[in-house]
Design a protein around this motif. Structure first.
Motif, mmCIF file in Angstrom:
data_model
loop_
_atom_site.group_PDB
_atom_site.id
_atom_site.type_symbol
_atom_site.label_atom_id
_atom_site.label_comp_id
_atom_site.label_asym_id
_atom_site.label_seq_id
_atom_site.Cartn_x
_atom_site.Cartn_y
_atom_site.Cartn_z
ATOM 1 N N LEU A 1 9.136 48.962 34.555
ATOM 2 C CA LEU A 1 10.045 49.671 33.660
ATOM 3 C C LEU A 1 9.579 51.098 33.462
ATOM 4 N N GLN A 2 10.533 51.961 33.167
ATOM 5 C CA GLN A 2 10.191 53.293 32.696
ATOM 6 C C GLN A 2 9.930 53.210 31.191
ATOM 7 N N GLU B 1 12.569 52.040 28.465
ATOM 8 C CA GLU B 1 13.611 51.207 29.079
ATOM 9 C C GLU B 1 13.441 49.757 28.619
ATOM 10 N N SER B 2 14.290 49.290 27.751
ATOM 11 C CA SER B 2 14.179 47.932 27.189
ATOM 12 C C SER B 2 14.556 46.868 28.215
ATOM 13 N N SER B 3 13.963 45.689 28.099
ATOM 14 C CA SER B 3 14.256 44.592 29.015
ATOM 15 C C SER B 3 13.822 43.274 28.400
#
Lengths: 114, 109
Positions: B13-14, B17-19
């Motif tokens: 992820l950057q 950046e949610s995930s």
């Protein structure tokens, strides 16, 4: 920090030699566990103890024995080490965090069997 | 057979950046579902325990949720220091913990 130490932290040995790993806790917990961690398998339970001199087998106990003569110490012995026992070994104790049961882990011992 | 499967195996992820990470399980009975964080060369560090479907727990940028067949670990606006392997485990009976293989999370600045 859950007050768990493991020794040695790293060990290299040869096939066929006996090896003993030590787990020491300062929390006075009744339950202690030994796991091994291998890539792609996650952590797997080897043996556990529910009191002094009281132990039972886990999922992958073949080739391993354990002993607990004092509340604070739990020993894992490989009777005759094999290359398949090359792994990282973690000791854990069970405890409560507020109303939550969980297991707390030591820093691990990396064992290499040549 | 009791089984725990985590996906994806690796996630990049950057920063910001949610995930979500997934943990699906099949067990005969569920005493609890556990999330741990593990940094390289260290032992797993406890994050959450969930006991029943619908339960949620939060800690800083992490939120864990539980349904009858899976759990999610949501990471909101992650930072590079959130990079680690996240482990899921289920306890079907007392003294039995079954772990998944983990999700290796990398957060790039």
């Amino acid at each position: 920090d859950a007050g768990i130490t493991q020794s040695p932290r790293h060990k290299v040995t040869e096939t066929g030699t006996p090896v003993t790993l030590r787990c020491h806790q300062t929390e006075n917990h009744r339950y202690m566990y030994w796991y091994r961690q291998d890539p792609g398998h996650g952590l797997r339970l080897i043996h556990y103890s529910y009191g002094v001199k009281d132990t039972d087998k886990g999922e992958v106990s073949d080739g391993y024995s354990v002993s607990r003569s004092k509340t604070e110490d739990f020993l894992l012995t490989l009777e005759s080490a094999t290359s398949s026992q090359t792994s990282v070994y973690f000791c854990a104790i069970s405890g409560r965090q507020g109303s939550t049961d969980t297991q707390y882990f030591g820093p691990g011992t990396r064992l290499t069997v040549l | 057979e009791d089984q725990v499967t985590q996906s994806p195996e690796a996630l990049r992820l950057q920063e910001g950046e949610s995930s979500s990470l997934n943990c699906s399980y099949t067990v005969s009975g569920l005493r609890g579902l556990f999330w741990y964080r593990q940094d390289p060369g260290k032992g797993p560090e406890f994050l959450f325990t969930l006991y029943s479907a619908g339960e949620e727990k939060e800690k800083e940028r992490l939120k864990a949720t539980l349904t009858k067949k899976e759990s999610f670990l949501h990471i909101t606006a992650p930072k590079p220091e959130d990079s680690a392997t996240y482990l899921c485990a289920v306890s079907p009976t007392v003294n039995d913990m079954r772990f998944g293989a983990g999700t290796r999370l990398t957060v790039k600045p």
